[in-house]
Design a protein around this motif. Structure first.
Motif, PDB file in Angstrom:
ATOM      1  N   ASN A  36       0.856  -1.179   0.000  1.00  0.00           N
ATOM      2  CA  ASN A  36       0.000   0.000   0.000  1.00  0.00           C
ATOM      3  C   ASN A  36       0.897   1.236   0.000  1.00  0.00           C
ATOM      4  O   ASN A  36       1.488   1.567   1.016  1.00  0.00           O
ATOM      5  N   VAL A  37       1.000   1.855  -1.169  1.00  0.00           N
ATOM      6  CA  VAL A  37       1.834   3.057  -1.286  1.00  0.00           C
ATOM      7  C   VAL A  37       0.921   4.288  -1.182  1.00  0.00           C
ATOM      8  O   VAL A  37       0.029   4.474  -2.013  1.00  0.00           O
ATOM      9  N   ILE A  38       1.117   5.080  -0.144  1.00  0.00           N
ATOM     10  CA  ILE A  38       0.401   6.355  -0.039  1.00  0.00           C
ATOM     11  C   ILE A  38       1.286   7.393  -0.731  1.00  0.00           C
ATOM     12  O   ILE A  38       2.354   7.738  -0.220  1.00  0.00           O
ATOM     13  N   PRO A  39       0.877   7.861  -1.900  1.00  0.00           N
ATOM     14  CA  PRO A  39       1.775   8.706  -2.701  1.00  0.00           C
ATOM     15  C   PRO A  39       1.917  10.115  -2.116  1.00  0.00           C
ATOM     16  O   PRO A  39       1.035  10.582  -1.388  1.00  0.00           O
ATOM     17  N   PRO A  40       3.030  10.802  -2.455  1.00  0.00           N
ATOM     18  CA  PRO A  40       3.149  12.232  -2.122  1.00  0.00           C
ATOM     19  C   PRO A  40       1.968  12.991  -2.732  1.00  0.00           C
ATOM     20  O   PRO A  40       1.451  12.586  -3.782  1.00  0.00           O
ATOM     21  N   GLN A  41       1.541  14.054  -2.081  1.00  0.00           N
ATOM     22  CA  GLN A  41       0.302  14.718  -2.480  1.00  0.00           C
ATOM     23  C   GLN A  41       0.479  16.196  -2.770  1.00  0.00           C
ATOM     24  O   GLN A  41       1.453  16.814  -2.329  1.00  0.00           O
ATOM     25  N   LEU A  42      -0.469  16.714  -3.531  1.00  0.00           N
ATOM     26  CA  LEU A  42      -0.509  18.142  -3.858  1.00  0.00           C
ATOM     27  C   LEU A  42      -1.961  18.557  -4.076  1.00  0.00           C
ATOM     28  O   LEU A  42      -2.859  17.696  -4.056  1.00  0.00           O
ATOM     29  N   ALA A  43      -2.179  19.843  -4.269  1.00  0.00           N
ATOM     30  CA  ALA A  43      -3.536  20.361  -4.468  1.00  0.00           C
ATOM     31  C   ALA A  43      -4.215  19.649  -5.631  1.00  0.00           C
ATOM     32  O   ALA A  43      -3.564  19.275  -6.613  1.00  0.00           O
ATOM     33  N   GLY A  44      -5.524  19.480  -5.528  1.00  0.00           N
ATOM     34  CA  GLY A  44      -6.304  18.806  -6.560  1.00  0.00           C
ATOM     35  C   GLY A  44      -6.112  19.411  -7.950  1.00  0.00           C
ATOM     36  O   GLY A  44      -5.739  20.573  -8.075  1.00  0.00           O
ATOM     37  N   LYS A  45      -6.403  18.610  -8.978  1.00  0.00           N
ATOM     38  CA  LYS A  45      -6.089  18.964 -10.376  1.00  0.00           C
ATOM     39  C   LYS A  45      -6.585  20.333 -10.803  1.00  0.00           C
ATOM     40  O   LYS A  45      -5.848  21.083 -11.437  1.00  0.00           O
ATOM     41  N   VAL A  46      -7.814  20.683 -10.455  1.00  0.00           N
ATOM     42  CA  VAL A  46      -8.358  21.945 -10.962  1.00  0.00           C
ATOM     43  C   VAL A  46      -7.562  23.148 -10.426  1.00  0.00           C
ATOM     44  O   VAL A  46      -7.407  24.156 -11.125  1.00  0.00           O
ATOM     45  N   ALA A  47      -7.011  23.007  -9.204  1.00  0.00           N
ATOM     46  CA  ALA A  47      -6.183  24.093  -8.653  1.00  0.00           C
ATOM     47  C   ALA A  47      -4.880  24.204  -9.449  1.00  0.00           C
ATOM     48  O   ALA A  47      -4.367  25.301  -9.671  1.00  0.00           O
TER      49      ALA A  47
END
Lengths: 431, 116
Positions: free
Chosen positions: A286-297
């Motif tokens: 289970n890889v919890i990926p690095p995250q960023l603001a949602g696509k529309v932002a």
């Protein structure tokens, strides 16, 4: 006689048509609006909200309620139903089903007179104040972006794109069920490996709660199995003392916690991960990926903090780059936990501020709100972190007030409170 | 013509009531709304936590001040009460005392559609 509306494909009598009309207009008159407000331009303008999660849906409800229907609100959301991330780790533990966490949008839509478009935004025209959808353009007076998080696979060495049998399950839905099925088919004595990224991510205690839930399942059904947490962070990032009580208590010999364990190389075919210290092979990965603001932002170019999160003014939640675009929930850079309660609290401050701005009033310069977050360590016991946050104009940020803190220990009583929290925040958001 | 005047009158009433509403309690109703995550919409809990709607104002203040100064023990609420000012507690007490008790809508549960 031809049917006169898309409501029915059967010929209808005049009386029936009148009845249908009065039902429609009766529904629209719910907020006691003068007729002109419905027929022409809404008196306080049109707010378009992208995303109907905790943040977006809450903003929609309170914009309508607090403006007494004088704002038109349109929601754009691609998914057909609401799936709660809170409690989705309990599906992995076996004490909840995904059905229990799935909800229809209809009630909220009807109750608050929301316009609804099931679609995704492909681009935002900030100059002409329009969002572009697959089916055409939509104009706004103010835009709220509440898209949650997006995943950055390019940061994972060896897994630069999603791999079908390595779910993140970090947005509740299909992948939650997939991960549960993988755990069910894993033989006893197997190894579940979960990786946690550095930097801000949705739900800080979520990975540690997940480890407890998987361990709870193993303890009952596969007692020779192990949970290995590869945390890229230097330490447990939330409720540390409380999670350690479980890791070293009920789950001793099942959960192994490895800090500073950034992925140096991931081999998807063999489900093997190399870190600075070791090479670990998983049966279920289970890889919890690095995250960023949602696509529309990202599409709107408003993710101006490290290219990941969006900078906003905490009085109005307006983007620091674009005054008529507000951003709420997990996409913002706030130094605040990305939680459901936080998202709804931000949404309410944003809704109140937009109504003030549209009526020519000054928004409340010193917003205050609460955040309460529970984590379950098994099927019954939970623990909390709770804080009041208030705006500090000198620091230009929301600062934790004195007196906040965590439980002394996980308990069954707090498990009941955690369930009450879930039902009440669902009710606040969805009804 | 009569209808147009009626509509203008309606608009004035709507805008007037909206502005007084905003002046009275914008900061308080926003803070109070933040309590909904545990205590339900407008303080109407679905169960498991106290309903704050229509709660006696003095009792609300007494409990919250007790959580704040530690004279009343709690599991969670002291973490909130200690973060609020006495003025905020008083304003919340008055706000919740005015909220009507309502039967909550049933949650719109729906089986997972599997489309995501």
């Amino acid at each position: 006689m031809q049917p006169d509306s898309i409501l029915t494909t059967h010929p209808v009598s005049a009386t029936r048509r009148q009845f249908v009309r009065s039902v429609i207009y009766g529904g629209l008159a719910f907020y006691g609006l003068p007729a002109f407000a419905r027929a022409s331009k809404p008196p306080l303008g049109h707010v378009v909200i992208v995303g109907a999660g905790f943040a977006g849906l809450t903003a929609a409800k309170y914009l309508r309620a607090w403006s007494m229907g004088n704002l038109k609100v349109t929601i754009i959301e691609p998914n057909p139903q609401f799936i709660s991330c809170p409690q989705s780790n309990l599906v992995l533990g076996g004490s909840r089903t995904l059905d229990q966490l799935s909800f229809a949008y209809d009630l909220s839509r009807k109750q608050h007179g929301l316009h609804w478009i099931q679609d995704s935004v492909t681009s935002v025209d900030l100059v002409n104040k329009q969002v572009q959808l697959a089916r055409g353009n939509l104009s706004y007076d103010r835009l709220i972006l509440a898209p949650g998080v997006d995943f950055n696979y390019s940061k994972i060495p060896g897994m630069s794109a999603p791999v079908a049998d390595i779910p993140h399950a970090w947005k509740a839905g299909k992948q939650t069920l997939q991960l549960r099925q993988q755990l069910e088919s894993m033989p006893d004595g197997g190894v579940f490996v979960m990786t946690i990224p550095t930097g801000a991510y949705r739900c800080p205690p979520g990975p540690y709660e997940r480890a407890c839930q998987v361990a709870h399942y193993f303890k009952q059904h596969k007692p020779r199995s192990k949970v290995i947490i590869l945390d890229a962070n230097a330490d447990i990032t939330s409720k540390k003392g409380l999670f350690l009580q479980s890791f070293n208590g009920a789950y001793q010999g099942i959960i192994e916690y490895h800090n500073n364990s950034e992925i140096l190389r991931l081999d998807a075919a063999s489900k093997t991960i190399k870190t600075d210290f070791e090479t670990v092979k998983a049966d279920v990965l289970n890889v919890i990926p690095p995250q960023l603001a949602g696509k529309v932002a990202q599409v709107a170019g408003l993710n101006n903090v490290d290219g990941r999160w969006c900078e906003v003014d905490f009085v109005t939640y307006a983007s620091s780059l674009q005054a008529d675009v507000h951003i709420i929930g997990d996409s913002i850079s706030a130094g605040l936990p990305k939680s459901a309660h936080m998202a709804t609290s931000q949404a309410k401050v944003c809704a109140a501020a937009i109504i003030d701005l549209q009526t020519g009033n000054a928004p409340n310069p010193l917003p205050v709100f609460a955040n309460t977050c529970y984590s379950f360590v098994d099927n019954q016991q939970a623990m909390h972190v709770a804080n009041v946050y208030r705006y500090d104009p000198a620091k230009k940020s929301m600062v934790s007030a004195e007196g906040g803190g965590v439980s002394a220990k996980a308990s069954v009583q707090e498990g009941e409170y955690a369930q009450a929290w879930a039902e009440n925040i669902w009710a606040d958001t969805l009804t | 013509m009569k209808q147009i005047y009626a509509r203008i009158l309606w608009a004035c009433i709507a805008i007037w009531s909206l502005s007084t509403h905003a002046e009275d309690s914008s900061a308080t109703h926003t803070l109070a709304a933040s309590c909904a995550a545990c205590h339900g919409p407008n303080g109407n809990s679905l169960g498991g936590t106290p309903t704050l709607a229509a709660l006696n104002q003095a009792y609300f203040v007494q409990r919250m001040q007790g959580f704040k100064d530690g004279s009343v023990t709690s599991t969670v609420m002291h973490h909130h009460a200690k973060g609020l000012t006495t003025e905020e507690i008083t304003a919340l007490a008055s706000y919740f005392a005015q909220q009507p008790r309502q039967t909550a809508h049933a949650l719109p549960h729906q089986s997972f559609l599997g489309a995501q």
